[in-house]
Structure formats: structure tokens, C-alpha cells
Scaffold this motif. Structure first.
Motif, PDB file in Angstrom:
ATOM      1  N   TYR A 145      -3.389   8.493 -15.232  1.00 53.11           N
ATOM      2  CA  TYR A 145      -4.374   7.674 -14.331  1.00 53.11           C
ATOM      3  C   TYR A 145      -5.008   6.446 -15.042  1.00 53.11           C
ATOM      4  O   TYR A 145      -5.158   5.409 -14.470  1.00 53.11           O
ATOM      5  CB  TYR A 145      -5.455   8.528 -13.824  1.00 53.11           C
ATOM      6  CG  TYR A 145      -5.156   9.158 -12.521  1.00 53.11           C
ATOM      7  CD1 TYR A 145      -4.987   8.601 -11.184  1.00 53.11           C
ATOM      8  CD2 TYR A 145      -5.037  10.656 -12.658  1.00 53.11           C
ATOM      9  CE1 TYR A 145      -4.604   9.202 -10.229  1.00 53.11           C
ATOM     10  CE2 TYR A 145      -5.015  11.275 -11.294  1.00 53.11           C
ATOM     11  CZ  TYR A 145      -4.448  10.700 -10.266  1.00 53.11           C
ATOM     12  OH  TYR A 145      -4.413  11.280  -8.998  1.00 53.11           O
ATOM     13  N   THR A 150      -2.138   3.820 -14.523  1.00 53.12           N
ATOM     14  CA  THR A 150      -2.098   3.253 -13.154  1.00 53.12           C
ATOM     15  C   THR A 150      -3.143   2.289 -12.894  1.00 53.12           C
ATOM     16  O   THR A 150      -2.798   1.460 -12.036  1.00 53.12           O
ATOM     17  CB  THR A 150      -1.962   4.443 -12.062  1.00 53.12           C
ATOM     18  OG1 THR A 150      -3.263   5.172 -12.155  1.00 53.12           O
ATOM     19  CG2 THR A 150      -0.866   5.343 -12.230  1.00 53.12           C
ATOM     20  N   TYR A 207       2.518   1.775  -3.552  1.00 52.86           N
ATOM     21  CA  TYR A 207       1.487   2.216  -4.363  1.00 52.86           C
ATOM     22  C   TYR A 207       1.167   3.899  -3.959  1.00 52.86           C
ATOM     23  O   TYR A 207       1.256   4.563  -4.978  1.00 52.86           O
ATOM     24  CB  TYR A 207      -0.133   1.630  -4.428  1.00 52.86           C
ATOM     25  CG  TYR A 207      -0.983   2.197  -5.056  1.00 52.86           C
ATOM     26  CD1 TYR A 207      -1.154   1.867  -6.615  1.00 52.86           C
ATOM     27  CD2 TYR A 207      -1.870   3.150  -4.620  1.00 52.86           C
ATOM     28  CE1 TYR A 207      -2.133   2.647  -7.173  1.00 52.86           C
ATOM     29  CE2 TYR A 207      -3.124   3.857  -5.208  1.00 52.86           C
ATOM     30  CZ  TYR A 207      -2.910   3.370  -6.808  1.00 52.86           C
ATOM     31  OH  TYR A 207      -3.902   4.159  -7.483  1.00 52.86           O
ATOM     32  N   GLY A 208       1.035   4.129  -2.993  1.00 51.72           N
ATOM     33  CA  GLY A 208       1.092   5.693  -2.749  1.00 51.72           C
ATOM     34  C   GLY A 208       2.303   6.368  -3.274  1.00 51.72           C
ATOM     35  O   GLY A 208       2.054   7.524  -3.810  1.00 51.72           O
ATOM     36  N   LEU A 209       3.358   5.953  -2.860  1.00 55.94           N
ATOM     37  CA  LEU A 209       4.701   6.584  -3.329  1.00 55.94           C
ATOM     38  C   LEU A 209       4.726   6.682  -4.850  1.00 55.94           C
ATOM     39  O   LEU A 209       4.909   7.794  -5.390  1.00 55.94           O
ATOM     40  CB  LEU A 209       5.917   5.853  -2.727  1.00 55.94           C
ATOM     41  CG  LEU A 209       6.160   5.725  -1.168  1.00 55.94           C
ATOM     42  CD1 LEU A 209       7.220   4.961  -0.721  1.00 55.94           C
ATOM     43  CD2 LEU A 209       6.486   7.215  -0.832  1.00 55.94           C
ATOM     44  N   GLY A 263       0.738  -1.167   0.064  1.00 52.72           N
ATOM     45  CA  GLY A 263      -0.081  -0.079  -0.033  1.00 52.72           C
ATOM     46  C   GLY A 263       0.830   1.333  -0.102  1.00 52.72           C
ATOM     47  O   GLY A 263       0.635   2.344  -0.773  1.00 52.72           O
ATOM     48  N   SER A 264       1.952   1.263   0.721  1.00 47.59           N
ATOM     49  CA  SER A 264       2.791   2.401   0.769  1.00 47.59           C
ATOM     50  C   SER A 264       3.437   2.481  -0.646  1.00 47.59           C
ATOM     51  O   SER A 264       3.871   3.677  -1.122  1.00 47.59           O
ATOM     52  CB  SER A 264       3.907   2.171   1.896  1.00 47.59           C
ATOM     53  OG  SER A 264       3.344   2.082   3.133  1.00 47.59           O
ATOM     54  N   LEU A 286       2.140   6.528  -6.938  1.00 46.78           N
ATOM     55  CA  LEU A 286       1.165   7.501  -7.432  1.00 46.78           C
ATOM     56  C   LEU A 286       1.665   8.877  -7.078  1.00 46.78           C
ATOM     57  O   LEU A 286       1.655   9.854  -8.181  1.00 46.78           O
ATOM     58  CB  LEU A 286      -0.036   7.365  -6.754  1.00 46.78           C
ATOM     59  CG  LEU A 286      -1.185   7.879  -7.314  1.00 46.78           C
ATOM     60  CD1 LEU A 286      -1.420   7.584  -8.804  1.00 46.78           C
ATOM     61  CD2 LEU A 286      -2.276   7.630  -6.246  1.00 46.78           C
ATOM     62  N   VAL A 287       2.213   9.146  -6.187  1.00 51.73           N
ATOM     63  CA  VAL A 287       2.523  10.753  -5.911  1.00 51.73           C
ATOM     64  C   VAL A 287       3.840  11.124  -6.885  1.00 51.73           C
ATOM     65  O   VAL A 287       3.895  12.181  -7.370  1.00 51.73           O
ATOM     66  CB  VAL A 287       2.865  10.995  -4.421  1.00 51.73           C
ATOM     67  CG1 VAL A 287       3.494  12.241  -4.263  1.00 51.73           C
ATOM     68  CG2 VAL A 287       1.575  10.779  -3.511  1.00 51.73           C
TER      69      VAL A 287
END
Length: 116
Positions: free
Chosen positions: A62, A65, A34-36, A31-32, A38-39
Motif C-alpha cells: 500500500y 501504491t 487502478y482498481g485492477l 479508474g478501472s 490494486l486487486v
């Protein structure tokens, strides 16, 4: 990419052992990751796109992704052929290849931006 590689390898451990504790840890790492991604991807897109086509480039980003959400299905399908652990390790190997390609291409990208 290092967080993705670590997450995929961490996900292979609970699959192999059946440990719910390792599964929880792998979920946090993935999950981390994916967030990293994406940002950082959005920041990169913002630095590349001009103001006149920013919304289009972000929409395309997007779209790509969201294709990644199919990865669990791919692991499930390929896991029936080879087993889920080798599929996750192969995903990590692809992540290593992507990281290596990025590290090779990055100096070329920055050098081409500084030329007149």
C-alpha cells in the motif's frame, strides 16, 4: 498493465483535443486500471507473503501504491517542460516496458517455484 497503457493513451486524447467526452472516458479507463492493479497486486502479495508477515508485506504494498498518487503532479511538472501529451505517452511507454519485463520474468518466477 494493458488497462493502464490504454488509460494513459486515452488521457492524452482529451488533453490534445479539449474534449470533455473523451476526458470522461479516459477517467473511467484509468479508474478501472487502478482498481485492477490494486486487486491483482494484493492477490500477488498474498500469494508471496507467508502468514507470519502478511500484514507487513501488505502495508509495504500500500505504501508503494500511494506513491502512484503523485503521478498527476509529475505529469503537471513535466508537462510544463515537454507538454502533457508527450508526458502521458511516455508514461504509456513505461507501462509497455513494465509489461514486457513482467512477461519476461513471469516464466522465470514460476519455474523457480516448481524446483525443489
Amino acid at each position: 498493465m494493458l488497462s493502464v497503457i490504454a488509460g494513459l493513451l486515452a488521457a492524452a486524447l482529451p488533453v490534445a483535443t479539449g474534449s470533455l467526452v473523451l476526458l470522461s472516458a479516459a477517467a473511467v479507463v484509468l479508474g478501472s486500471a487502478y482498481g485492477l492493479l490494486l486487486v491483482s497486486g494484493l492477490q500477488l502479495v498474498e500469494s508471496i507473503a507467508g502468514p507470519q508477515n502478511m500484514s507487513t508485506v501488505i502495508a509495504v504494498f500500500y505504501s508503494f501504491t500511494y506513491v502512484g498518487f503523485a503521478f498527476p503532479v509529475l505529469v503537471q511538472v513535466l508537462g510544463r517542460l515537454w507538454g502533457p501529451v508527450p508526458v502521458l505517452v511516455a508514461g504509456a511507454a513505461l507501462g509497455v516496458a513494465a509489461l514486457a519485463a513482467t512477461l519476461v520474468a513471469w516464466p522465470l518466477r514460476t519455474a523457480s517455484r516448481t524446483r525443489p
